[in-house]
Design an enzyme around this catalytic site. Structure first.
Site, PDB file in Angstrom:
ATOM      1  N   HIS A   1       2.096  46.132  38.009  1.00 31.74           N
ATOM      2  CA  HIS A   1       2.873  47.283  38.041  1.00 31.74           C
ATOM      3  C   HIS A   1       3.206  47.193  39.693  1.00 31.74           C
ATOM      4  CE1 HIS A   1      -0.518  50.283  36.299  1.00 31.74           C
ATOM      5  NE2 HIS A   1       0.416  50.579  35.750  1.00 31.74           N
ATOM      6  N   GLU A  58       7.086  44.602  30.174  1.00 35.51           N
ATOM      7  CA  GLU A  58       7.686  44.425  28.660  1.00 35.51           C
ATOM      8  C   GLU A  58       6.600  43.790  27.674  1.00 35.51           C
ATOM      9  OE1 GLU A  58       9.570  40.856  29.235  1.00 35.51           O
ATOM     10  OE2 GLU A  58      11.797  41.846  29.566  1.00 35.51           O
ATOM     11  N   LYS A  96      -2.132  41.254  32.649  1.00 38.43           N
ATOM     12  CA  LYS A  96      -3.106  42.600  33.660  1.00 38.43           C
ATOM     13  C   LYS A  96      -2.872  43.774  33.070  1.00 38.43           C
ATOM     14  CE  LYS A  96      -2.718  39.705  37.067  1.00 38.43           C
ATOM     15  NZ  LYS A  96      -4.149  39.883  38.498  1.00 38.43           N
ATOM     16  N   SER A  97      -4.108  44.164  33.178  1.00 38.09           N
ATOM     17  CA  SER A  97      -4.159  45.809  31.971  1.00 38.09           C
ATOM     18  C   SER A  97      -5.179  46.335  33.162  1.00 38.09           C
ATOM     19  CB  SER A  97      -4.210  45.798  30.446  1.00 38.09           C
ATOM     20  OG  SER A  97      -5.005  46.448  30.465  1.00 38.09           O
ATOM     21  N   SER A  98      -4.508  47.592  33.449  1.00 39.04           N
ATOM     22  CA  SER A  98      -5.858  48.570  33.739  1.00 39.04           C
ATOM     23  C   SER A  98      -6.775  49.132  32.879  1.00 39.04           C
ATOM     24  CB  SER A  98      -5.390  50.585  34.182  1.00 39.04           C
ATOM     25  OG  SER A  98      -3.862  49.873  34.665  1.00 39.04           O
ATOM     26  N   GLN A 116       6.717  50.371  23.593  1.00 39.73           N
ATOM     27  CA  GLN A 116       7.084  51.772  24.361  1.00 39.73           C
ATOM     28  C   GLN A 116       8.442  51.730  25.300  1.00 39.73           C
ATOM     29  OE1 GLN A 116       4.369  53.385  27.315  1.00 39.73           O
ATOM     30  NE2 GLN A 116       5.851  52.250  28.850  1.00 39.73           N
TER      31      GLN A 116
END
Ligand code: PAF
Length: 284
Positions: A37, A148, A184-186, A153
């Site tokens: 983010h 990306e 990276k991802s929540s 989406q």
């Protein structure tokens, strides 16, 4: 930096900025911000006079069996990250502010939503298109920034912006990875130490597929089979899909030709993670 949950306040602020001739970038997020983010916010700060970060865990893009309740949230930490990155405003509305009583309109996309994540999550992209349209109408940014990593989406939002004539430039930003390759991802926070290690199979299979294509392999099924074999070697991994599609229309293709998205979704334990690579065969 301001933080507000009010649609009216965001509109008022953006109106004032526009009156001063300032450009506005929007970074739509669901919060629990990480370096992925941050890379979007950094780019938005570089390219715009003012940046709005929306933080909203959008209930209508989760199916009843999904992780809406447990989705990680930390607005104070997110505020700190946005402040340090130079954002100007956080918009963090309540579900009631976004979907008041009587809310009855949805944005439905007919194509691009049937393959990949759309197969496992058939209602997901309708929820995404609806909330992103609302955010575009509330903030009216000049540019909006998306990762990306969520390649489907991003393709859907570009299509929606063209189809519905939103006067907004959509910017896709590269996947940000941990030092060992994991995107990276929540949702990485759901992983136990053992699962975190097992999750490396995603980036490993992506690297494998990409190398095969760069080395000249053009048969999609050959690449899919090799990637599936790589993932299946990890006992904690369960494949949702490994697919090769045209990167713009998100329709399956047999041969690497033109602009191609290779995308995967894999369950590591109960956590579903995604990753991908895009190649433009004509410029490879
Ligand atoms: O990518 C996300 O975090 C979400 O799908 C988005 C675009 C913020 C819409 O809720």
């Amino acid at each position: 930096m301001k933080r507000t949950g009010s649609v009216a306040e965001v509109r008022q602020q953006v109106k004032e900025w526009k009156k001063q001739g300032l450009t506005v970038g929007l970074v739509p997020t669901m919060g629990y911000l990480h370096e992925g983010h941050k890379s979007l916010i950094d780019r938005a700060v570089k390219e715009n006079d003012r940046v709005v970060v929306s933080i909203f865990v959008n209930p209508i893009q989760f199916a009843p069996n999904e992780d809406l309740e447990s989705y990680p949230r930390d607005i104070e930490k997110d505020t700190e990250l946005c402040t340090n990155a130079g954002a100007s405003l956080i918009f963090n509305p309540t579900p009631e502010e976004m979907y008041p009583n009587g809310f009855s309109t949805n944005v439905v996309m007919n194509n691009l939503t049937k393959e990949l994540c759309g197969k496992t999550r058939p209602t997901h992209f309708g929820g995404v298109c609806t909330v992103v349209s609302k955010l575009f109408n509330i903030v009216a940014p000049d540019r909006a920034y998306f990762g990306e990593k969520d390649a489907q989406q991003l393709a859907i939002i570009k299509r929606m912006v063209a189809d519905l004539n939103f006067d907004i430039e959509i910017k896709g930003c590269p996947i940000v990875r941990e030092a060992d390759g994991l995107a990276k991802s929540s949702r990485n926070t759901y992983l136990s130490a053992e699962e975190r290690q097992a999750a490396l199979v995603l980036s490993k299979s992506i690297a494998l597929g990409k190398k095969m294509v760069e080395d000249g392999e053009r048969n999609a099924q050959t690449v899919i089979d090799a990637m599936k074999k790589c993932i299946s070697a990890e006992p904690l991994a369960k494949i949702d899909y490994v697919s090769v599609v045209d990167a713009l229309s998100i329709t399956p293709i047999d041969e690497y030709k033109g602009y191609v998205l290779t995308a995967i979704a894999v369950y590591i334990g109960k956590t579903r993670l995604i990753d991908n690579f895009i190649v433009d065969i004509d410029t490879l």
